[in-house]
Design a protein around this motif. Structure first.
Motif, PDB file in Angstrom:
ATOM      1  N   GLU A  83      61.160 -39.875  16.416  1.00 38.96           N
ATOM      2  CA  GLU A  83      60.656 -38.695  17.143  1.00 38.96           C
ATOM      3  C   GLU A  83      61.436 -37.432  16.825  1.00 38.96           C
ATOM      4  O   GLU A  83      61.073 -36.332  17.243  1.00 38.96           O
ATOM      5  N   CYS A  84      62.535 -37.549  16.089  1.00 32.43           N
ATOM      6  CA  CYS A  84      63.406 -36.409  15.796  1.00 32.43           C
ATOM      7  C   CYS A  84      62.656 -35.316  15.043  1.00 32.43           C
ATOM      8  O   CYS A  84      61.985 -35.570  14.044  1.00 32.43           O
ATOM      9  N   THR A  85      62.790 -34.084  15.515  1.00 30.52           N
ATOM     10  CA  THR A  85      62.082 -32.951  14.923  1.00 30.52           C
ATOM     11  C   THR A  85      62.600 -32.636  13.523  1.00 30.52           C
ATOM     12  O   THR A  85      63.761 -32.895  13.196  1.00 30.52           O
ATOM     13  N   GLY A  86      61.737 -32.047  12.729  1.00 32.16           N
ATOM     14  CA  GLY A  86      62.126 -31.546  11.421  1.00 32.16           C
ATOM     15  C   GLY A  86      61.857 -30.064  11.312  1.00 32.16           C
ATOM     16  O   GLY A  86      61.672 -29.528  10.218  1.00 32.16           O
ATOM     17  N   LEU A  87      61.848 -29.387  12.482  1.00 33.73           N
ATOM     18  CA  LEU A  87      61.483 -27.974  12.535  1.00 33.73           C
ATOM     19  C   LEU A  87      62.602 -27.132  13.143  1.00 33.73           C
ATOM     20  O   LEU A  87      63.387 -27.606  13.961  1.00 33.73           O
ATOM     21  N   VAL A  88      62.647 -25.880  12.744  1.00 33.92           N
ATOM     22  CA  VAL A  88      63.588 -24.899  13.289  1.00 33.92           C
ATOM     23  C   VAL A  88      62.792 -23.780  13.962  1.00 33.92           C
ATOM     24  O   VAL A  88      61.775 -23.318  13.419  1.00 33.92           O
ATOM     25  N   LEU A  89      63.229 -23.373  15.135  1.00 32.24           N
ATOM     26  CA  LEU A  89      62.557 -22.305  15.869  1.00 32.24           C
ATOM     27  C   LEU A  89      62.715 -20.972  15.157  1.00 32.24           C
ATOM     28  O   LEU A  89      63.809 -20.606  14.735  1.00 32.24           O
ATOM     29  N   GLU A  90      61.614 -20.227  15.023  1.00 28.07           N
ATOM     30  CA  GLU A  90      61.677 -18.885  14.440  1.00 28.07           C
ATOM     31  C   GLU A  90      61.491 -17.811  15.501  1.00 28.07           C
ATOM     32  O   GLU A  90      62.223 -16.835  15.533  1.00 28.07           O
ATOM     33  N   LYS A  91      60.518 -18.016  16.406  1.00 25.76           N
ATOM     34  CA  LYS A  91      60.203 -16.975  17.376  1.00 25.76           C
ATOM     35  C   LYS A  91      59.534 -17.579  18.600  1.00 25.76           C
ATOM     36  O   LYS A  91      58.716 -18.491  18.489  1.00 25.76           O
ATOM     37  N   ILE A  92      59.920 -17.073  19.804  1.00 30.37           N
ATOM     38  CA  ILE A  92      59.247 -17.446  21.048  1.00 30.37           C
ATOM     39  C   ILE A  92      58.324 -16.301  21.440  1.00 30.37           C
ATOM     40  O   ILE A  92      58.757 -15.145  21.529  1.00 30.37           O
ATOM     41  N   ASN A  93      57.077 -16.592  21.671  1.00 22.34           N
ATOM     42  CA  ASN A  93      56.111 -15.573  22.041  1.00 22.34           C
ATOM     43  C   ASN A  93      56.070 -15.370  23.560  1.00 22.34           C
ATOM     44  O   ASN A  93      56.557 -16.207  24.326  1.00 22.34           O
ATOM     45  N   SER A  94      55.502 -14.284  23.971  1.00 21.71           N
ATOM     46  CA  SER A  94      55.449 -13.940  25.400  1.00 21.71           C
ATOM     47  C   SER A  94      54.634 -14.946  26.212  1.00 21.71           C
ATOM     48  O   SER A  94      54.834 -15.085  27.418  1.00 21.71           O
ATOM     49  N   ASP A  95      53.726 -15.656  25.561  1.00 20.42           N
ATOM     50  CA  ASP A  95      52.903 -16.639  26.268  1.00 20.42           C
ATOM     51  C   ASP A  95      53.503 -18.046  26.241  1.00 20.42           C
ATOM     52  O   ASP A  95      52.830 -19.032  26.507  1.00 20.42           O
ATOM     53  N   SER A  96      54.806 -18.121  25.902  1.00 25.08           N
ATOM     54  CA  SER A  96      55.566 -19.378  25.867  1.00 25.08           C
ATOM     55  C   SER A  96      55.234 -20.256  24.666  1.00 25.08           C
ATOM     56  O   SER A  96      55.758 -21.368  24.561  1.00 25.08           O
ATOM     57  N   THR A  97      54.410 -19.771  23.751  1.00 24.37           N
ATOM     58  CA  THR A  97      54.230 -20.486  22.492  1.00 24.37           C
ATOM     59  C   THR A  97      55.344 -20.040  21.536  1.00 24.37           C
ATOM     60  O   THR A  97      56.053 -19.067  21.813  1.00 24.37           O
ATOM     61  N   TYR A  98      55.486 -20.759  20.430  1.00 27.57           N
ATOM     62  CA  TYR A  98      56.538 -20.372  19.486  1.00 27.57           C
ATOM     63  C   TYR A  98      56.141 -20.762  18.073  1.00 27.57           C
ATOM     64  O   TYR A  98      55.257 -21.603  17.862  1.00 27.57           O
ATOM     65  N   THR A  99      56.798 -20.140  17.109  1.00 36.80           N
ATOM     66  CA  THR A  99      56.561 -20.446  15.704  1.00 36.80           C
ATOM     67  C   THR A  99      57.795 -21.132  15.127  1.00 36.80           C
ATOM     68  O   THR A  99      58.919 -20.923  15.589  1.00 36.80           O
ATOM     69  N   THR A 100      57.578 -21.971  14.110  1.00 39.54           N
ATOM     70  CA  THR A 100      58.655 -22.762  13.530  1.00 39.54           C
ATOM     71  C   THR A 100      58.581 -22.759  12.010  1.00 39.54           C
ATOM     72  O   THR A 100      57.604 -22.298  11.416  1.00 39.54           O
ATOM     73  N   PRO A 113      60.183 -25.514   8.563  1.00 38.42           N
ATOM     74  CA  PRO A 113      60.864 -26.783   8.281  1.00 38.42           C
ATOM     75  C   PRO A 113      62.384 -26.596   8.168  1.00 38.42           C
ATOM     76  O   PRO A 113      62.871 -25.533   7.751  1.00 38.42           O
ATOM     77  N   VAL A 114      63.149 -27.625   8.531  1.00 36.66           N
ATOM     78  CA  VAL A 114      64.609 -27.577   8.389  1.00 36.66           C
ATOM     79  C   VAL A 114      64.984 -27.633   6.915  1.00 36.66           C
ATOM     80  O   VAL A 114      64.248 -28.186   6.090  1.00 36.66           O
ATOM     81  N   VAL A 115      66.126 -27.045   6.586  1.00 37.15           N
ATOM     82  CA  VAL A 115      66.631 -27.133   5.216  1.00 37.15           C
ATOM     83  C   VAL A 115      67.171 -28.532   4.939  1.00 37.15           C
ATOM     84  O   VAL A 115      66.972 -29.086   3.855  1.00 37.15           O
ATOM     85  N   SER A 116      67.874 -29.101   5.941  1.00 36.69           N
ATOM     86  CA  SER A 116      68.378 -30.465   5.824  1.00 36.69           C
ATOM     87  C   SER A 116      68.287 -31.130   7.193  1.00 36.69           C
ATOM     88  O   SER A 116      68.368 -30.453   8.224  1.00 36.69           O
ATOM     89  N   PRO A 117      68.148 -32.452   7.253  1.00 36.98           N
ATOM     90  CA  PRO A 117      67.920 -33.130   8.531  1.00 36.98           C
ATOM     91  C   PRO A 117      69.181 -33.272   9.383  1.00 36.98           C
ATOM     92  O   PRO A 117      70.306 -33.167   8.882  1.00 36.98           O
ATOM     93  N   ILE A 118      68.985 -33.531  10.678  1.00 37.44           N
ATOM     94  CA  ILE A 118      70.099 -33.832  11.578  1.00 37.44           C
ATOM     95  C   ILE A 118      70.724 -35.164  11.180  1.00 37.44           C
ATOM     96  O   ILE A 118      70.024 -36.139  10.896  1.00 37.44           O
ATOM     97  N   THR A 119      72.057 -35.207  11.166  1.00 37.21           N
ATOM     98  CA  THR A 119      72.777 -36.460  10.944  1.00 37.21           C
ATOM     99  C   THR A 119      73.580 -36.804  12.195  1.00 37.21           C
ATOM    100  O   THR A 119      73.744 -35.974  13.101  1.00 37.21           O
TER     101      THR A 119
END
Length: 426
Positions: A132-149, A151-157
């Motif tokens: 279930e671990c995400t492979g995305l990085v947050l870019e921006k949170i919108n005013s309506d609580s949605t957000y854009t992402t 891909p990560v450069v490298s995965p979580i270890t």
């Protein structure tokens, strides 16, 4: 980059020498009089009493409990103030405090005992064990609580988790946003650690793993990994592996009702007035519930100051105490080696290993290594809890230093307390 590698190597070599050459006391000694061999002035230790009595008498803090041991000899262990101001109940040395984030170091060591058993490698991708671990990085949170992402450069270890460089969100607004997205809705309590961790890992990351330091719920993920690799509950594994072998008999997430009278009241200082805090569990379950199914790994442990001092002395001894080895010396040396990129957003000269903050040497522009402005020795390990419990492990001076309070906001007594301890060394 060469300067960073040199500094990390310098600290690592210093820690090896400190752990390898010092004696390893197997129990604390409580002498009626401090022996000359300990090289601590009993007269100068009175500065500690004066400092903490002043804070209590002024009403800045409700209580304070100390534990200072050098070479395994306890040189200062005193209680000041009240565990319950409403009842004018004096604080006792055997009282139980809420440790909050001091839970993290214990869980980190517990996870590394599984590393020693070959269950995983530090640089294994987390997704190998938690899909279930995400492979995305947050870019921006919108005013309506949605957000854009993106891909990560490298995965979580797993190394990223232990060093708090994974990028897992720690921002309260993002966590609230995610709760709104949960199918259950609202703030329904988690029933298991696995449920919480898999929920958190659905969030996009705050940054690419390994690029910054960010204090966040990563240790909860470490706790889930303990359950995954051991096949036991977090509470069961930590008790079997650390708490019981070290004789930490009063440390736990949950207690029978008979322990309630020993639990220190928690307070908030509002404009100079101490008020009892009733909702102090910070997401963790009340320790007197009968439901033991959910234990957080980043918070939730409670215990006496001497219990935690036993854990600290084990670290100081290079992994052994009470006649039992908890973790290997070389494993511990690795855990006490700086893992952060520099510079990082932890602050100037901020160093962190696999579970501990590390006091660094300071390096001048001409390349000379100088002592830190603090009296704390370079290579010392530190962290604390939200309600102002703190510990310090100083291998060079063979010191274990703890100061326990359960009060917010931070009364800023810790650094002054350290000064009163170090000035007593001879």
């Amino acid at each position: 980059m060469k300067k960073i590698l040199f500094l990390s190597l310098f600290l690592f070599v210093g820690l090896i020498e400190a752990f390898a050459q010092k004696p390893t006391p197997q129990k604390f000694e409580y002498p009626a009089k401090i022996p000359p061999s300990v090289n601590v002035s009993s007269e100068r230790l009175e500065y500690i009493d004066r400092l903490l009595l002043e804070y209590v008498d002024k009403g800045t803090i409700p209580h304070a409990l100390t534990f200072v041991a050098r070479k395994g000899v306890v040189v200062h262990h005193k209680a000041f103030g009240w565990s319950d101001i409403g009842k004018w109940k004096l604080l006792k040395k055997s009282d139980i405090f809420r440790n909050y984030s001091q839970t993290k170091a214990i869980v980190s060591v517990a996870l590394m005992t599984l590393f020693e058993q070959g269950k995983f490698r530090l640089d294994d991708p987390l997704a190998k064990y938690i899909p279930e671990c995400t492979g995305l990085v947050l870019e921006k949170i919108n005013s309506d609580s949605t957000y854009t992402t993106r891909p990560v450069v490298s995965p979580i270890t797993i190394r990223h988790l232990l060093s708090h460089t994974s990028g897992i969100m720690g921002n309260r607004d993002i966590l609230i946003l995610h709760r709104k997205q949960r199918k259950e809705g609202g703030d329904k309590p988690y029933e298991t650690l696995a449920e919480e961790v898999k929920d958190i890992l659905k969030l996009p990351l705050a940054f690419d793993p390994g690029t910054q330091w960010n204090y966040h719920p990563a240790t909860d993920v470490c706790g889930y990994l303990i359950e995954y690799f051991s096949g036991k509950s977090l509470r069961e594994y930590v008790k079997e592996t650390i708490l019981i072998p070290l004789g930490m008999k009063d440390s736990d997430w949950y207690y029978p009702e008979s322990y309630r009278s020993r639990m220190v009241k928690s307070y908030i200082n509002k404009n100079g007035v101490l008020t009892e805090q009733y909702n102090v569990w910070s997401g963790a379950r009340n320790p007197f519930t009968t439901d033991f199914s959910y234990c957080q790994a980043g918070t939730g442990l409670n215990g006496t100051i001497e219990d935690y001092a036993r854990f600290c002395q084990m670290i100081l001894n290079g992994g052994i105490f009470n006649g039992i080895r908890i973790i290997g010396r070389r494993t511990l040396e690795m855990m006490c080696t700086d893992q952060l990129p520099h510079p990082n957003n932890g602050g100037e000269d901020f160093h962190f290993g696999l579970g501990f903050q590390i006091y660094p040497e300071r390096k001048t522009e001409d390349g000379k290594i100088t002592a830190s402005t603090s009296m704390v020795s370079p290579g010392s390990l530190h962290w604390g809890g939200f309600y102002n419990t703190d510990y310090l492990i100083d291998p060079k001076e063979e010191l274990v230093i703890l100061l326990y309070m359960n009060v917010i906001p931070n009364p800023h007594v810790w650094e002054k307390f350290l000064n009163t301890v170090y000035q007593a060394l001879q």
